[in-house]
Design an enzyme around this catalytic site. Structure first.
Site, mmCIF file in Angstrom:
data_model
loop_
_atom_site.group_PDB
_atom_site.id
_atom_site.type_symbol
_atom_site.label_atom_id
_atom_site.label_comp_id
_atom_site.label_asym_id
_atom_site.label_seq_id
_atom_site.Cartn_x
_atom_site.Cartn_y
_atom_site.Cartn_z
ATOM 1 N N TRP A 100 62.287 -79.579 45.582
ATOM 2 C CA TRP A 100 61.609 -80.195 46.724
ATOM 3 C C TRP A 100 60.866 -81.392 46.147
ATOM 4 O O TRP A 100 59.930 -81.245 45.382
ATOM 5 C CB TRP A 100 60.645 -79.214 47.375
ATOM 6 C CG TRP A 100 59.872 -79.812 48.522
ATOM 7 C CD1 TRP A 100 58.631 -80.357 48.467
ATOM 8 C CD2 TRP A 100 60.304 -79.942 49.876
ATOM 9 N NE1 TRP A 100 58.247 -80.804 49.706
ATOM 10 C CE2 TRP A 100 59.255 -80.565 50.594
ATOM 11 C CE3 TRP A 100 61.463 -79.598 50.565
ATOM 12 C CZ2 TRP A 100 59.337 -80.839 51.952
ATOM 13 C CZ3 TRP A 100 61.541 -79.867 51.910
ATOM 14 C CH2 TRP A 100 60.484 -80.484 52.588
ATOM 15 N N ASN A 124 58.060 -77.033 37.991
ATOM 16 C CA ASN A 124 57.536 -76.900 39.344
ATOM 17 C C ASN A 124 56.063 -77.271 39.297
ATOM 18 O O ASN A 124 55.333 -76.786 38.435
ATOM 19 C CB ASN A 124 57.710 -75.443 39.823
ATOM 20 C CG ASN A 124 57.092 -75.201 41.180
ATOM 21 O OD1 ASN A 124 56.779 -76.126 41.916
ATOM 22 N ND2 ASN A 124 56.900 -73.934 41.508
ATOM 23 N N GLU A 499 45.894 -77.376 69.842
ATOM 24 C CA GLU A 499 46.778 -76.791 68.832
ATOM 25 C C GLU A 499 46.767 -75.268 68.898
ATOM 26 O O GLU A 499 47.814 -74.617 68.772
ATOM 27 C CB GLU A 499 46.371 -77.277 67.442
ATOM 28 C CG GLU A 499 47.157 -76.683 66.283
ATOM 29 C CD GLU A 499 48.634 -77.038 66.292
ATOM 30 O OE1 GLU A 499 49.387 -76.401 65.523
ATOM 31 O OE2 GLU A 499 49.054 -77.923 67.048
ATOM 32 N N GLU A 506 53.986 -71.071 71.707
ATOM 33 C CA GLU A 506 55.302 -71.228 71.105
ATOM 34 C C GLU A 506 55.795 -69.989 70.360
ATOM 35 O O GLU A 506 57.011 -69.796 70.246
ATOM 36 C CB GLU A 506 55.355 -72.455 70.193
ATOM 37 C CG GLU A 506 54.469 -72.432 68.976
ATOM 38 C CD GLU A 506 54.531 -73.739 68.188
ATOM 39 O OE1 GLU A 506 55.483 -74.518 68.382
ATOM 40 O OE2 GLU A 506 53.624 -73.989 67.386
ATOM 41 N N HIS A 522 35.228 -79.855 85.795
ATOM 42 C CA HIS A 522 35.960 -80.825 86.599
ATOM 43 C C HIS A 522 37.301 -80.274 87.084
ATOM 44 O O HIS A 522 38.188 -81.038 87.465
ATOM 45 C CB HIS A 522 36.171 -82.111 85.804
ATOM 46 C CG HIS A 522 34.902 -82.820 85.471
ATOM 47 N ND1 HIS A 522 34.133 -83.451 86.422
ATOM 48 C CD2 HIS A 522 34.245 -82.961 84.284
ATOM 49 C CE1 HIS A 522 33.057 -83.967 85.847
ATOM 50 N NE2 HIS A 522 33.101 -83.681 84.540
#
Length: 626
Positions: A100, A124, A499, A506, A522
């Site tokens: 990666w 790594n 969030e 989700e 409101h």
């Protein structure tokens, strides 16, 4: 339970009597979730080092490694040929890596293993001072073949070997010159009997066999061969041979899939727990709290040596990245005093935004491949906007499109619901706000130093919150039967209310809405009914008393109020039904801390409901169509 603290690349090493390349490829397949932009192996046989590397997923490397057996008189479809393929490389000692990218774009020349002379290395981690070391080595006449920080290790070790024959001491001396984190496996062309392994802030595990031994960045890679392992301690450098290792070991009982997840039930949960490390990696090499110096790659070239040459900032993003952008707006405007607009990338082109050469455009995307964000960025670039991308993937389409990119260094994120990518985006946005505030003279060096010092404590604070995960899970379990949730906050934490609601929707498929607390009266307060869970973010600061008033409003209408607040806050405790305590920090940095309880809250409800947490229905990790 032992959990990995780093998730950047996959490492495997083998010494024994088997064909090493078969073990290496098998191990890399089990580690590919840790990195998948390139891969490579190195095998030593009769004093000859053989290396094969390939850009792309592991299948690309496997195809380069395989040759086909001749089968006289036997007709076989091409699709079946792979069944009769064998590996080109042969030998009983070797190392492998799946990457990666953190330094250098994904490419074959940047793929590991790297070699200088007889020294071959897989690595790594992140070498914090690699640029400085690289310059010194180039001045000495050393030639670099890649853009990676790892190649620095090869040169340093090779240089030390010229002074002495002892390879282990050469590695030890080289490591003293390096700052940062590493899990390192070294193969030496003149030593067919040993591998050399070292770790600093990145995990390595040794697998114990009979007449053979293994080393890997995760137990997942070696479970088919052994379940007896030794987790290397911080700062250790050890020599691995075929001989038995006389040292206390642990027995691993995980199945292979659980091992890939570091012992966690889901990748999402694993990635939530990786966030202290992620923040640390994102900060690494970028801040010096003692001097107040910020080093953000590419910024001097885009901004100039001093000052801030732009009149306004335009942030474009989608989903969770959009929420990060909203937090960034609060930080940039409050600390740097620069006007900021945040747009949903999918709406950006249709709103006819005013972009010119005095506009800094900041597209934010975890993958760098989000179609709406790329389209918005392309339009902004055509209109002479200056593009500063925030992205997690080196060499992505967004990174190539941008004038410069600030990488988040979060590592691969497997769970569809973004967690560690979000907190790393927030961290980069905060650093950017500090940089611009300093350039504009809105914060002096002393103020920047103080904020940096507090920022360095964030990983420790996150660890503390995660240690209290049982409290968060208990609160969430009490809300399992609720069908509607409200999340409220003010100021820079308001985007976290959005969030928190998004995470719950989700992955648990439960209706949830996030609101600016001041907007309740409101209209949204009409949604409040008896026992509806209301999650309120109540940090100390200028909005503290205001949001306490909002809490009283929903409590008066029968809501069940869950407060995320500073530990020991008696005023909040008396006003709500239950609290989730958070360590005290600089008021501007609370979004970095209040994120984790919201993620764990959503995760627990989804898990208790039996939802597919890592792959929620109708969703994809990267939305590459408009």
């Amino acid at each position: 339970m032992v959990h990995s603290t780093r998730n950047m690349c996959g490492i495997i090493g083998y010494i024994g009597n088997r064909e090493a390349v078969k073990v290496l490829i098998d191990g890399l397949k089990r580690l590919e979730y840790r990195g998948y932009d390139s891969a490579g192996v190195a095998v030593l046989n009769n004093g000859k080092i053989q290396i094969e590397r390939a850009e792309g997923k592991l299948t690309c490397l496997e195809a380069k490694l395989k040759k086909f057996k001749s089968r006289a008189g036997f007709a076989c479809p091409r699709s079946k040929l792979a069944e009769f393929a064998e590996f080109k490389l042969s030998g009983n000692i070797g190392i492998g890596h799946t990457r990666w990218a953190t330094h250098g774009v994904p490419s074959e020349r940047n793929a590991h293993p790297h070699r200088v002379g007889d020294v071959v290395v897989v690595h790594n981690g992140i070498i914090e001072n690699y640029s400085e070391l690289r310059k010194k080595l180039i001045q000495k006449g050393f030639r670099f073949l890649s853009e990676t920080d790892t190649e620095v290790f090869c040169h340093l070790i090779n240089e030390e070997l010229k002074k002495q024959f002892d390879i282990q001491q050469a590695i030890r001396n080289a490591l003293t010159k390096v700052r940062g984190s590493y899990a390192l496996v070294v193969l030496h062309g003149q030593d067919p009997e040993h591998l050399y392994v070292a770790r600093q802030s990145s995990p390595l595990v040794i697998g114990l066999g009979k007449g053979e031994n293994f080393v890997a960045s995760d137990v997942a890679a070696i479970l088919p061969y052994t379940r007896d392992v030794i987790f290397l301690e911080e700062g250790e450098l050890v020599t691995l041979s075929r001989e038995p290792i006389r040292r206390a070991s642990q027995k691993i009982t995980w199945d292979p899939l659980t091992a890939e997840k570091g012992g966690f039930k889901h990748f999402m949960l694993k990635e939530i727990f990786e966030q202290p490390r992620v923040v640390n990696d994102t900060l690494m090499g970028r801040i010096q709290p003692d001097s107040g110096v910020l080093t953000l790659e590419g910024i001097p070239k885009l901004f100039g040596r001093c000052g801030f040459p732009f009149q306004k900032v335009e942030i474009v993003a989608c989903g969770t990245s959009y929420h990060a952008g909203l937090v960034g707006k609060y930080w940039l405007e409050s600390m740097a005093r620069v006007p900021v607009n945040v747009s949903l990338a999918s709406e950006f082109r249709y709103a006819t935004p005013v972009i010119d050469s005095k506009t800094l455009v900041i597209p934010i995307s975890q993958s760098g491949e989000t179609a709406d964000t790329l389209a918005a960025t392309t339009q902004a670039k055509k209109e002479k906007g200056n593009i500063l991308a925030i992205c997690n993937v080196l060499g992505s389409s967004l990174a190539r499109l941008a004038h410069t990119t600030l990488y988040t260094h979060a590592g691969p994120e497997i769970g569809v619901a973004s967690t560690k990518a979000f907190v790393s985006q927030l961290t980069v946005l905060y650093l950017l706000a500090l940089e611009i505030a300093k350039r504009r003279g809105e914060l002096d060096t002393n103020e920047v130093r103080k904020k940096m010092a507090e920022l360095c404590k964030i990983p420790q604070h996150l660890e503390s919150i995660l240690k209290g995960a049982k409290i968060i899970k208990k609160v969430a379990k009490n809300c399992i039967r609720a069908s509607h949730f409200l999340f409220i906050a003010r100021g820079s934490n308001y985007p976290l209310a959005l969030e928190g609601a998004l995470k719950l929707k989700e992955i648990s498929y439960v209706h949830a809405e996030g609101f600016a607390a001041g907007e309740l009266k409101h209209g949204p307060i009409a949604l409040v009914e008896k026992k509806i869970p209301v999650v309120a973010l109540i940090p100390k600061g200028e909005t503290y008393e205001k949001i306490l008033s909002n809490v009283e409003e929903v409590k008066a209408r029968g809501a069940f109020v869950i407060a995320i607040c500073e530990a020991g806050d008696k005023h909040v405790s008396e006003a709500v039904d239950v609290i989730i305590p958070i360590p005290k920090t600089d008021p501007t940095q609370t979004p970095l801390l209040y994120t984790i309880p919201l993620q764990l809250f959503a995760y627990t409800i989804a898990n208790e409901k039996g939802c597919d947490v890592d792959q929620p229905r109708n969703l994809a990790k990267s939305v590459t169509v408009e």
